[in-house]
Design an enzyme around this catalytic site. Structure first.
Site, mmCIF file in Angstrom:
data_model
loop_
_atom_site.group_PDB
_atom_site.id
_atom_site.type_symbol
_atom_site.label_atom_id
_atom_site.label_comp_id
_atom_site.label_asym_id
_atom_site.label_seq_id
_atom_site.Cartn_x
_atom_site.Cartn_y
_atom_site.Cartn_z
ATOM 1 N N HIS A 263 2.436 8.185 -14.274
ATOM 2 C CA HIS A 263 1.065 8.049 -14.775
ATOM 3 C C HIS A 263 0.925 6.781 -15.614
ATOM 4 O O HIS A 263 0.480 5.753 -15.116
ATOM 5 C CB HIS A 263 0.750 9.313 -15.576
ATOM 6 C CG HIS A 263 -0.674 9.464 -15.979
ATOM 7 N ND1 HIS A 263 -1.686 8.646 -15.550
ATOM 8 C CD2 HIS A 263 -1.277 10.374 -16.812
ATOM 9 C CE1 HIS A 263 -2.833 9.037 -16.082
ATOM 10 N NE2 HIS A 263 -2.606 10.082 -16.847
ATOM 11 N N HIS A 302 -2.624 3.110 -4.863
ATOM 12 C CA HIS A 302 -3.299 4.034 -5.778
ATOM 13 C C HIS A 302 -3.788 5.239 -4.989
ATOM 14 O O HIS A 302 -4.201 5.092 -3.845
ATOM 15 C CB HIS A 302 -4.492 3.339 -6.443
ATOM 16 C CG HIS A 302 -5.001 4.055 -7.654
ATOM 17 N ND1 HIS A 302 -5.909 5.085 -7.571
ATOM 18 C CD2 HIS A 302 -4.701 3.903 -8.964
ATOM 19 C CE1 HIS A 302 -6.159 5.519 -8.791
ATOM 20 N NE2 HIS A 302 -5.440 4.839 -9.656
ATOM 21 N N ASP A 358 -1.828 -1.765 -13.215
ATOM 22 C CA ASP A 358 -0.539 -1.982 -13.875
ATOM 23 C C ASP A 358 0.194 -3.235 -13.410
ATOM 24 O O ASP A 358 1.191 -3.617 -14.012
ATOM 25 C CB ASP A 358 0.371 -0.767 -13.648
ATOM 26 C CG ASP A 358 -0.133 0.445 -14.406
ATOM 27 O OD1 ASP A 358 -0.545 0.257 -15.562
ATOM 28 O OD2 ASP A 358 -0.129 1.542 -13.851
HETATM 29 N N1 CMC Z 1 5.082 0.243 -2.136
HETATM 30 C C1 CMC Z 1 5.405 0.448 -0.838
HETATM 31 N N2 CMC Z 1 4.853 1.400 -0.072
HETATM 32 C C2 CMC Z 1 3.913 2.175 -0.640
HETATM 33 C C3 CMC Z 1 3.517 2.014 -1.982
HETATM 34 C C4 CMC Z 1 4.136 1.001 -2.729
HETATM 35 N N3 CMC Z 1 3.788 0.789 -4.012
HETATM 36 N N4 CMC Z 1 2.575 2.928 -2.276
HETATM 37 C C5 CMC Z 1 2.379 3.637 -1.162
HETATM 38 N N5 CMC Z 1 3.199 3.187 -0.165
HETATM 39 C C6 CMC Z 1 3.243 3.658 1.218
HETATM 40 C C7 CMC Z 1 4.004 4.964 1.329
HETATM 41 O O1 CMC Z 1 5.358 4.744 1.582
HETATM 42 C C8 CMC Z 1 3.296 5.628 2.489
HETATM 43 O O2 CMC Z 1 3.748 5.022 3.676
HETATM 44 P P1 CMC Z 1 3.938 5.933 5.024
HETATM 45 O O3 CMC Z 1 2.543 6.366 5.387
HETATM 46 O O4 CMC Z 1 4.587 5.024 5.997
HETATM 47 O O5 CMC Z 1 4.807 7.107 4.623
HETATM 48 C C9 CMC Z 1 1.832 5.218 2.296
HETATM 49 O O6 CMC Z 1 1.901 3.948 1.610
HETATM 50 C C10 CMC Z 1 0.997 6.198 1.483
HETATM 51 O O7 CMC Z 1 1.687 6.453 0.257
HETATM 52 P P2 CMC Z 1 1.547 7.808 -0.591
HETATM 53 O O8 CMC Z 1 2.759 7.964 -1.425
HETATM 54 O O9 CMC Z 1 1.167 8.935 0.323
HETATM 55 O O10 CMC Z 1 0.273 7.492 -1.494
HETATM 56 P P3 CMC Z 1 -0.158 8.295 -2.809
HETATM 57 O O11 CMC Z 1 -1.615 8.187 -2.882
HETATM 58 O O12 CMC Z 1 0.429 9.663 -2.864
HETATM 59 O O13 CMC Z 1 0.544 7.459 -3.981
HETATM 60 C C11 CMC Z 1 0.898 5.941 -5.776
HETATM 61 C C12 CMC Z 1 -0.144 6.615 -4.848
HETATM 62 C C13 CMC Z 1 0.136 5.160 -6.845
HETATM 63 C C14 CMC Z 1 1.748 7.017 -6.464
HETATM 64 C C15 CMC Z 1 1.765 4.984 -4.922
HETATM 65 O O14 CMC Z 1 0.956 3.993 -4.321
HETATM 66 C C16 CMC Z 1 2.887 4.342 -5.733
HETATM 67 O O15 CMC Z 1 3.943 4.936 -5.892
HETATM 68 N N6 CMC Z 1 2.653 3.096 -6.281
HETATM 69 C C17 CMC Z 1 3.641 2.457 -7.111
HETATM 70 C C18 CMC Z 1 3.560 3.014 -8.543
HETATM 71 C C19 CMC Z 1 2.312 2.518 -9.269
HETATM 72 O O16 CMC Z 1 1.997 1.343 -9.259
HETATM 73 N N7 CMC Z 1 1.622 3.466 -9.969
HETATM 74 C C20 CMC Z 1 0.441 3.109 -10.784
HETATM 75 C C21 CMC Z 1 -0.835 3.771 -10.332
HETATM 76 S S1 CMC Z 1 -2.257 3.089 -11.204
HETATM 77 C C22 CMC Z 1 -2.116 3.764 -12.830
HETATM 78 C C23 CMC Z 1 -2.739 5.122 -13.012
HETATM 79 O O17 CMC Z 1 -3.829 5.353 -12.448
HETATM 80 O O18 CMC Z 1 -2.148 5.972 -13.754
#
Ligand code: CMC
Length: 423
Positions: A263, A302, A358
């Site tokens: 988060h 995101h 971030d």
């Molecule tokens: N780098 C590489 N691949 C990614 C990333 C990333 N940062 N984020 C998502 N993907 C890929 C993931 O591997 C998946 O690919 P596939 O469909 O081939 O399996 C696809 O994109 C969808 O990912 P997801 O995990 O289902 O997406 P989500 O909505 O559950 O996750 C997230 C969102 C923010 C947790 C994720 O994008 C992530 O881990 N980002 C890096 C951490 C980050 O920067 N977090 C800050 C969020 S903003 C602050 C806040 O609001 O608190």
């Protein structure tokens, strides 16, 4: 075509038509049609917890508005304290209302001596400032016993003022303790952000002179972080608030959620990632490794935004102003190269992965001299306004206590077995 959905119970053939209102459908008719059949939604990806009129977010279009005002306009023309008034009260203040708000916040910045001397100084010497902050917020409820009167709007307003005002003081106190520096008292002649910087950095000078560019940059960063709809911390706040716990306890719960690396901790992870990459030349190999499933590009992607995070665009511009004063953060070139390579790569394009808030904020905080452990604390200071806006909205709506159901997958009834008879 009616603006509704129809649910049919195929076991009985009964059905119910539910109107779509404000983009959602009520669970009440579902409950009546299907008693004992629960709607399964782990992570609440499809559940609206109720109505809200605070922050509007359109992830497809990259839109963020507080009380209807676009974040870009607020970042350009407003101040954090004006935005905090807007979020709490729903409207921008008149000059008279703003002056009163400014006065009230300024004159509630001191914390009880016991909070600092007995409570904060009781932590271990290497305590994480965020852990200290979570505890200190909760502890404040023991100093303001009237806060339990959550049904009284005047009592709530008093606690809202206190919390917003005391956050910088608590945050700076946690930092000073964690680095062994003496506590600096608030200075009521300073602005909200100047005062925070003074409490953070003042050494022996009679008056700490904050750099106006850095003060403005931090004020804008506070605006950008003030609220973000129904995120994990806000849900924690609403859950605890729905039990009618006092606002200090509810905010402590939200702050604890923010502490989690999924988060509030991603800006810290970005700095660690950029440091590990080390050079621009290493960027393509790093991107290749991410695409092959070795780790994630921190600060990218995101749950809600499937377009550029509007806060990231604003932050990128602030970074230029900050680096003119502080000198460029040496990690910036690596970050820019990473963004350039990722945004032209089909892996990131097809998954709609863009820089989020971030990606650049950590670079700014680091250039301003904040230790990495303070990054989430810097997030918590302005987010307190968002939490309290949701607390106030919740109390006015007087929603039911939050109490979801579960789908049972455990054992059927079985008899107790004495320990010596167990295999
Ligand atoms: N780098 C590489 N691949 C990614 C990333 C990333 N940062 N984020 C998502 N993907 C890929 C993931 O591997 C998946 O690919 P596939 O469909 O081939 O399996 C696809 O994109 C969808 O990912 P997801 O995990 O289902 O997406 P989500 O909505 O559950 O996750 C997230 C969102 C923010 C947790 C994720 O994008 C992530 O881990 N980002 C890096 C951490 C980050 O920067 N977090 C800050 C969020 S903003 C602050 C806040 O609001 O608190």
């Amino acid at each position: 075509m009616p603006d509704s959905i129809t649910i049919t119970d195929n076991r009985t053939g009964s059905s119910v038509e539910i109107p779509i209102v404000d983009g959602g459908v009520s669970a009440d008719p579902w409950r009546k049609l299907l008693p004992g059949i629960w709607f399964s939604d782990p992570g609440f990806t499809t559940t609206a917890l109720g109505t809200s009129a605070i922050t509007y977010l359109d992830g497809e279009e990259g839109i963020l508005r507080y009380r209807g005002y676009p974040i870009e306009q607020l970042a350009k023309s407003s101040t954090y304290l004006e935005v905090s008034y807007l979020l709490i009260h729903g409207e921008l203040p008149t000059q008279e209302q703003y002056d009163q708000w400014l006065h009230d916040i300024t004159y509630h910045t001191f914390i009880h001596e016991n909070v600092r001397k007995r409570f904060l100084e009781g932590f271990h010497y290497d305590a994480h400032p965020m852990g200290m902050l979570v505890s200190a917020m909760g502890a404040l409820s023991t100093f303001y016993l009237e806060a339990k009167g959550v049904d009284d709007p005047t009592v709530r307003a008093k606690q809202i003022t206190r919390l917003i005002a005391k956050m910088p003081t608590l945050a700076a106190a946690c930092h000073r303790f964690s680095v062994g520096m003496p506590f600096v008292y608030p200075d009521n002649s300073m602005s909200f952000v100047e005062n925070f910087l003074s409490m953070m950095w003042k050494v022996a000078e009679p008056h700490y002179a904050a750099d106006p560019v850095l003060t403005h940059a931090l004020d804008v960063l506070f605006i950008l972080h003030a609220d973000h709809e129904q995120n994990c911390g806000t849900l924690a706040l609403r859950t605890v608030g729905s039990a009618h716990a006092d606002p200090y306890s509810a905010c402590a719960a939200a702050c604890a959620a923010l502490y989690g690396p999924r988060h509030g901790g991603a800006n810290e992870a970005v700095i660690k990632m950029l440091t590990e990459i080390g050079t621009i030349d290493a960027v393509p190999d790093f991107i290749k490794a991410v695409k092959e499933g070795h780790g994630r590009l921190q600060g990218f992607g995101h749950r809600v935004y499937k377009n550029y995070d509007p806060r990231a665009t604003i932050i990128k511009n602030i970074a230029d102003d900050v680096f003119e004063v502080t000198g460029k953060n040496p990690l910036l070139d690596i970050a820019l190269k990473l963004e350039e390579v990722a945004l032209s790569d089909d892996y990131f394009i097809s998954r709609k992965l863009y820089p989020n808030v971030d990606f650049y904020s950590g670079l700014i905080y680091q250039a301003m001299g904040f230790p990495i452990e303070m990054f989430t604390v810097l997030f918590a200071i302005p987010r307190t306004t968002g939490w309290l806006s949701h607390y106030e909205e919740l109390m006015v709506q007087d929603q039911k206590i939050y109490r979801p159901r579960q789908l049972w997958t455990g054992a059927d009834e079985r008899s107790y077995v004495p320990i010596d008879a167990r295999s």
